[in-house]
Design an enzyme around this catalytic site. Sequence first.
Site, PDB file in Angstrom:
ATOM      1  N   ARG A  48       8.570 -16.276  16.276  1.00  0.00           N
ATOM      2  CA  ARG A  48       7.256 -15.973  16.830  1.00  0.00           C
ATOM      3  C   ARG A  48       7.419 -15.528  18.281  1.00  0.00           C
ATOM      4  O   ARG A  48       8.504 -15.571  18.837  1.00  0.00           O
ATOM      5  CB  ARG A  48       6.350 -17.217  16.742  1.00  0.00           C
ATOM      6  CG  ARG A  48       7.106 -18.473  17.128  1.00  0.00           C
ATOM      7  CD  ARG A  48       6.380 -19.493  17.891  1.00  0.00           C
ATOM      8  NE  ARG A  48       5.745 -19.002  19.055  1.00  0.00           N
ATOM      9  CZ  ARG A  48       6.337 -18.852  20.244  1.00  0.00           C
ATOM     10  NH1 ARG A  48       7.626 -19.135  20.419  1.00  0.00           N
ATOM     11  NH2 ARG A  48       5.678 -18.402  21.286  1.00  0.00           N
ATOM     12  N   GLY A  49       6.281 -15.173  18.907  1.00  0.00           N
ATOM     13  CA  GLY A  49       6.337 -14.641  20.264  1.00  0.00           C
ATOM     14  C   GLY A  49       6.500 -13.126  20.169  1.00  0.00           C
ATOM     15  O   GLY A  49       7.365 -12.635  19.430  1.00  0.00           O
ATOM     16  N   ALA A  50       5.669 -12.394  20.913  1.00  0.00           N
ATOM     17  CA  ALA A  50       5.605 -10.938  20.715  1.00  0.00           C
ATOM     18  C   ALA A  50       6.956 -10.222  20.861  1.00  0.00           C
ATOM     19  O   ALA A  50       7.350  -9.476  19.957  1.00  0.00           O
ATOM     20  CB  ALA A  50       4.558 -10.349  21.662  1.00  0.00           C
ATOM     21  N   ARG A  89       2.105  -9.794  10.870  1.00  0.00           N
ATOM     22  CA  ARG A  89       1.132 -10.346  11.825  1.00  0.00           C
ATOM     23  C   ARG A  89       0.536  -9.148  12.573  1.00  0.00           C
ATOM     24  O   ARG A  89       1.283  -8.274  13.009  1.00  0.00           O
ATOM     25  CB  ARG A  89       1.793 -11.330  12.804  1.00  0.00           C
ATOM     26  CG  ARG A  89       2.278 -12.614  12.132  1.00  0.00           C
ATOM     27  CD  ARG A  89       2.763 -13.627  13.176  1.00  0.00           C
ATOM     28  NE  ARG A  89       1.666 -14.327  13.809  1.00  0.00           N
ATOM     29  CZ  ARG A  89       1.801 -15.064  14.920  1.00  0.00           C
ATOM     30  NH1 ARG A  89       2.964 -15.152  15.517  1.00  0.00           N
ATOM     31  NH2 ARG A  89       0.775 -15.707  15.437  1.00  0.00           N
ATOM     32  N   GLN A 193       2.984 -24.885  20.335  1.00  0.00           N
ATOM     33  CA  GLN A 193       4.054 -24.076  20.920  1.00  0.00           C
ATOM     34  C   GLN A 193       4.349 -24.512  22.354  1.00  0.00           C
ATOM     35  O   GLN A 193       5.468 -24.366  22.832  1.00  0.00           O
ATOM     36  CB  GLN A 193       3.670 -22.587  20.911  1.00  0.00           C
ATOM     37  CG  GLN A 193       3.689 -21.940  19.526  1.00  0.00           C
ATOM     38  CD  GLN A 193       2.328 -21.934  18.873  1.00  0.00           C
ATOM     39  OE1 GLN A 193       1.604 -22.928  18.954  1.00  0.00           O
ATOM     40  NE2 GLN A 193       1.978 -20.861  18.203  1.00  0.00           N
ATOM     41  N   ASP A 234       0.446 -10.450  23.835  1.00  0.00           N
ATOM     42  CA  ASP A 234       0.806  -9.918  22.511  1.00  0.00           C
ATOM     43  C   ASP A 234       0.468  -8.450  22.399  1.00  0.00           C
ATOM     44  O   ASP A 234       1.056  -7.729  21.589  1.00  0.00           O
ATOM     45  CB  ASP A 234       0.102 -10.714  21.412  1.00  0.00           C
ATOM     46  CG  ASP A 234       0.766 -12.074  21.248  1.00  0.00           C
ATOM     47  OD1 ASP A 234       0.449 -12.982  22.041  1.00  0.00           O
ATOM     48  OD2 ASP A 234       1.646 -12.191  20.378  1.00  0.00           O
ATOM     49  N   ASN A 244      -3.634 -12.586  24.070  1.00  0.00           N
ATOM     50  CA  ASN A 244      -2.602 -13.635  24.080  1.00  0.00           C
ATOM     51  C   ASN A 244      -3.152 -14.839  23.316  1.00  0.00           C
ATOM     52  O   ASN A 244      -4.302 -14.844  22.851  1.00  0.00           O
ATOM     53  CB  ASN A 244      -2.225 -14.009  25.519  1.00  0.00           C
ATOM     54  CG  ASN A 244      -0.990 -14.880  25.570  1.00  0.00           C
ATOM     55  OD1 ASN A 244       0.061 -14.500  25.062  1.00  0.00           O
ATOM     56  ND2 ASN A 244      -1.098 -16.066  26.143  1.00  0.00           N
ATOM     57  N   LYS A 245      -2.332 -15.848  23.212  1.00  0.00           N
ATOM     58  CA  LYS A 245      -2.649 -17.055  22.449  1.00  0.00           C
ATOM     59  C   LYS A 245      -4.058 -17.568  22.732  1.00  0.00           C
ATOM     60  O   LYS A 245      -4.493 -17.610  23.874  1.00  0.00           O
ATOM     61  CB  LYS A 245      -1.605 -18.114  22.793  1.00  0.00           C
ATOM     62  CG  LYS A 245      -1.757 -19.445  22.136  1.00  0.00           C
ATOM     63  CD  LYS A 245      -1.871 -19.381  20.632  1.00  0.00           C
ATOM     64  CE  LYS A 245      -0.704 -18.659  19.983  1.00  0.00           C
ATOM     65  NZ  LYS A 245      -0.986 -18.354  18.538  1.00  0.00           N
TER      66      LYS A 245
HETATM   67  O1  MRU Z   1       1.393 -17.335  17.671  1.00  0.00           O
HETATM   68  P1  MRU Z   1       2.549 -17.126  18.601  1.00  0.00           P
HETATM   69  O2  MRU Z   1       3.304 -18.365  18.898  1.00  0.00           O
HETATM   70  O3  MRU Z   1       3.438 -15.984  18.145  1.00  0.00           O
HETATM   71  O4  MRU Z   1       1.878 -16.644  19.946  1.00  0.00           O
HETATM   72  C1  MRU Z   1       2.690 -16.289  21.016  1.00  0.00           C
HETATM   73  C2  MRU Z   1       1.968 -15.983  22.256  1.00  0.00           C
HETATM   74  O5  MRU Z   1       0.767 -15.954  22.303  1.00  0.00           O
HETATM   75  C3  MRU Z   1       2.799 -15.635  23.441  1.00  0.00           C
HETATM   76  O6  MRU Z   1       2.161 -16.017  24.609  1.00  0.00           O
HETATM   77  C4  MRU Z   1       3.007 -14.110  23.469  1.00  0.00           C
HETATM   78  O7  MRU Z   1       3.490 -13.656  22.232  1.00  0.00           O
HETATM   79  C5  MRU Z   1       3.955 -13.721  24.521  1.00  0.00           C
HETATM   80  S1  MRU Z   1       5.595 -14.311  24.237  1.00  0.00           S
HETATM   81  C6  MRU Z   1       6.559 -13.770  25.498  1.00  0.00           C
END
Ligand code: MRU
Length: 352
Positions: A48-50, A89, A193, A234, A244-245
Amino acid sequence: MVTAITWTNAETPSIRVIDQTLLPIEERYLELQTVPELVDAIKRLVIRGAPALGVAGAYGVALAKAQSDREGWDNQTFEDAVSSIRDARPTAVNLAWGVDQVMDASALGVDAVVERAAIIAREDEEANRQLSRFGADWLLQTIGKDRLRIVTHCNTGALATAGWGTAYGIIHELHQRGAVELVYADETRPLLQGSRLTAFELMKDGIPYVIEPDGAASSTILRGLADVAMIGADRIAANGDSANKIGSVALALAAKRAKIPFLVAAPFSTVDLETPHGQDIEIEERGDDEVLSFGACRAAPKDARAFNPAFDVTPHDLIAAIVTERGVTIPNSNPEDNSPIFFAANTREESQ
Ligand code: MRU
């Protein structure tokens, strides 16, 4: 530093990922050998994470090609498999970007795709280190304090990227300069997370931190306990609106009111110039169980339904600065003005 994702040229070529649903209790690696296994891992947030999703997308094309060679797929089956990775996603633009960056190499074979994907991974880490230096310089100059108290949301460290991290990378850079007093790590929905992954990285890096409930973050800022709030992204629209999250926008609203900077950090691969406005960003909605249960136990009444958006969009006028490897961009402070903002260079550089 933990590596979230790598390619392995074993007998059956595979993508090796650390299972982020198990950290920090267990450090278990999975070898993903097929496209459905990869898609499932992406959907379950194993990876996970962009920016890490961008790398997963690129290696995913190599995985699809390897599976295609093994099983004798026709072209349509290969393309459908690649689409399933691309669409696993919807919010993080990096996933589709990673796929698109390597697609033309797939005609040359698995090795050519892997080579291209490895370059994307290497460039992501380099970008993160560069943006971290820019971000740390800008913050120390703008805030004018030697040591900062920082609120951050979700996980944006090595685990969420090909290495080093984005918002977390800036925190790490500040720490190396002796400039971190305390990090407030928001626990983060849906899979903690923050309290599992960000705390794991902060602990490993020896950075002072506390974990706070998501609902505490805006109050922490309004009480004057933080000097800056910073997050990753993201997808960043052309006008600077940043997805973002879920919960990120609460930090931005509080930061505006408290007159502290709200900073968004991301590699340029997260900037989507084809999306003009934050309203155009598709927000992933996840399953009810993540909200209605507490761990493995059902918490809500039997017939309760959930609303479970995984991301929110912070309007550009609430963002003090967007930091990429190209430099610091100050978005338009007029909420009514949605014209594209000028990033250091308004073109996406293709990885070679
Ligand atoms: O659902 P996730 O854990 O993939 O969400 C991740 C985030 O929102 C991060 O803040 C974003 O992807 C940036 S990661 C450098």
